[in-house]
Design an enzyme around this catalytic site. Structure first.
Site, PDB file in Angstrom:
ATOM      1  N   MET A 118       0.844  -1.198   0.000  1.00 15.92           N
ATOM      2  CA  MET A 118       0.000   0.000   0.000  1.00 15.92           C
ATOM      3  C   MET A 118       0.884   1.255   0.000  1.00 15.92           C
ATOM      4  SD  MET A 118      -3.451  -0.870   1.988  1.00 15.92           S
ATOM      5  CE  MET A 118      -2.883  -0.559   3.647  1.00 15.92           C
ATOM      6  N   HIS A 178       9.443  -3.572   3.566  1.00 13.32           N
ATOM      7  CA  HIS A 178       9.086  -3.823   2.159  1.00 13.32           C
ATOM      8  C   HIS A 178      10.343  -4.082   1.332  1.00 13.32           C
ATOM      9  CE1 HIS A 178       5.631  -1.151   3.455  1.00 13.32           C
ATOM     10  NE2 HIS A 178       4.986  -2.181   2.944  1.00 13.32           N
ATOM     11  N   GLN A 181     -10.172  -2.302   2.616  1.00  8.07           N
ATOM     12  CA  GLN A 181      -9.674  -2.946   3.836  1.00  8.07           C
ATOM     13  C   GLN A 181      -9.607  -1.978   5.007  1.00  8.07           C
ATOM     14  OE1 GLN A 181      -5.809  -4.011   1.766  1.00  8.07           O
ATOM     15  NE2 GLN A 181      -4.966  -3.680   3.781  1.00  8.07           N
ATOM     16  N   GLN A 191       5.837 -11.404   7.715  1.00  6.41           N
ATOM     17  CA  GLN A 191       5.320 -12.130   8.887  1.00  6.41           C
ATOM     18  C   GLN A 191       4.719 -11.159   9.916  1.00  6.41           C
ATOM     19  OE1 GLN A 191       4.706 -15.173   9.625  1.00  6.41           O
ATOM     20  NE2 GLN A 191       4.416 -15.016  11.844  1.00  6.41           N
ATOM     21  N   LYS A 192       5.024  -9.858   9.802  1.00  3.93           N
ATOM     22  CA  LYS A 192       4.440  -8.912  10.758  1.00  3.93           C
ATOM     23  C   LYS A 192       2.909  -9.017  10.718  1.00  3.93           C
ATOM     24  CE  LYS A 192       3.498  -4.790  10.464  1.00  3.93           C
ATOM     25  NZ  LYS A 192       2.685  -3.681  10.502  1.00  3.93           N
ATOM     26  N   SER A 217       4.378   1.084   8.110  1.00  4.45           N
ATOM     27  CA  SER A 217       4.106   2.396   7.522  1.00  4.45           C
ATOM     28  C   SER A 217       3.467   3.312   8.558  1.00  4.45           C
ATOM     29  CB  SER A 217       3.162   2.244   6.333  1.00  4.45           C
ATOM     30  OG  SER A 217       3.725   1.340   5.406  1.00  4.45           O
ATOM     31  N   ARG A 218       2.783   2.722   9.544  1.00  5.04           N
ATOM     32  CA  ARG A 218       2.072   3.533  10.540  1.00  5.04           C
ATOM     33  C   ARG A 218       3.007   4.083  11.614  1.00  5.04           C
ATOM     34  NH1 ARG A 218      -2.251  -0.300   9.110  1.00  5.04           N
ATOM     35  NH2 ARG A 218      -3.979   0.952   8.339  1.00  5.04           N
TER      36      ARG A 218
HETATM   37  O1  PAF Z   1      -0.077  -5.764   3.713  1.00  4.80           O
HETATM   38  C1  PAF Z   1      -0.497  -4.840   2.982  1.00  4.80           C
HETATM   39  O2  PAF Z   1       0.163  -3.814   2.752  1.00  4.80           O
HETATM   40  C2  PAF Z   1      -1.879  -4.955   2.366  1.00  4.80           C
HETATM   41  O3  PAF Z   1      -2.767  -5.570   3.231  1.00  4.80           O
HETATM   42  C3  PAF Z   1      -1.874  -5.640   1.000  1.00  4.80           C
HETATM   43  C4  PAF Z   1      -1.434  -7.097   1.098  1.00  4.80           C
HETATM   44  C5  PAF Z   1      -0.951  -4.897   0.038  1.00  4.80           C
HETATM   45  C6  PAF Z   1      -3.285  -5.631   0.402  1.00  4.80           C
HETATM   46  O4  PAF Z   1      -3.749  -4.332   0.194  1.00  4.80           O
END
Ligand code: PAF
Length: 278
Positions: free
Chosen positions: A26, A33, A57, A144-145, A182-183
């Protein structure tokens, strides 16, 4: 590295590649990442990253509007980590007018994070299934987080016969143990210090488990005491079967210890696996 904006562009790019590793994200990318992208780049001839803040989501009172959007920095991180393509669809492309179809993984999506974020995993499984259909990857990489997310997506891949290998990669942490997220950028300096308590609480449970404690009636209070001392609101602290997410009385099988808590107004999650599995 190629930036792909439409589904047609992705399909054309994909048709020129034999083996593709896929890292759905995202955006607001960080070292966690980067570790997924590097792993994919080391195992696949081509690596595609998607950057899409998936609205379905997020719950109505969650952080969709303020979710960090940092596309230029994200593209630089993707390239440096070895991505060869980045897919940046817009909302209408993924959810066209009249959209009505959802992917739901029963039960697993209602526990832990699903209990406090109703509908969250329905949004995750639906968007990931769509992204898998669009990108048709050889392998897909997740952290895994988000242990529950990884478990649910593995179930979805098996149940729906999706022809790819799902790879779950270790949690990447800050020097004080805070899991990268990211948060984390929402935390002010004082909250940032307190946020390290999630890892500390999990480490305490790991220590007790290593010393031979198996009863969750002893392990869980140890977890909760440390969290309660530092967080503003505990969402959950659970010790569950790592495959079914059912609560356990004894750690007598692969066990997921998972926590979610608010520090300030930021909701953080972390986990550890005890038992047979590394
Ligand atoms: O883990 C995430 O960043 C999101 O849940 C994902 C897998 C990209 C789906 O939007």
């Amino acid at each position: 590295m190629k930036t792909l904006r439409t589904i047609e562009e992705v399909r054309a790019w994909r048709s020129g590649e034999n083996e593709v590793g896929f890292v759905p994200t995202m955006g607001a990318l960080h070292e966690g990442h980067a570790s997924l992208i590097r792993r994919s780049a080391s195992e696949n001839a081509a690596t595609l990253v998607s950057v899409f803040v998936n609205p379905t989501q997020f719950g109505p009172n969650e952080d969709l509007a303020k979710y960090p959007r940092t596309l230029d920095a994200d593209l630089a991180l993707c390239e440096a980590a070895g991505a060869t393509g980045v897919f940046t669809p817009d909302k209408e492309m993924i959810y066209p007018p009249g959209f009505r179809s959802w992917v739901i993984v029963d039960e697993l999506g209602d526990r832990l994070c699903g209990a406090s974020r109703p509908g969250h995993f329905k949004g995750v499984t639906t968007v990931v299934a769509k992204l898998f259909n669009i990108t048709n990857p050889t392998r897909a990489y997740f952290g895994q987080k988000d242990a529950q997310q990884a478990l649910i997506l593995r179930r979805m891949v098996i149940d729906l016969n999706i022809p790819l290998e799902l790879v779950v990669c270790p949690i990447v942490r800050e020097p004080d143990g805070l899991a990268m997220s990211s948060r984390n950028r929402y935390l002010n300096p004082e909250e940032r210090k307190r946020a390290a308590c999630l890892r500390k609480a999990l480490a305490e449970v790991e220590k007790l488990h290593k010393a031979g404690t198996r009863k969750t009636s002893i392990l869980r209070p140890a977890l909760v005491t440390i969290l309660d001392d530092h967080v503003d609101k505990l969402d959950y602290a659970e010790i569950v079967d790592a495959d079914t997410l059912e609560p356990l009385d004894e750690v007598d099988r692969p066990t997921l210890v998972a926590v979610a808590a608010f520090v300030g107004s930021t909701r953080l999650i972390d986990n550890v696996i005890l038992g047979l599995r590394a």
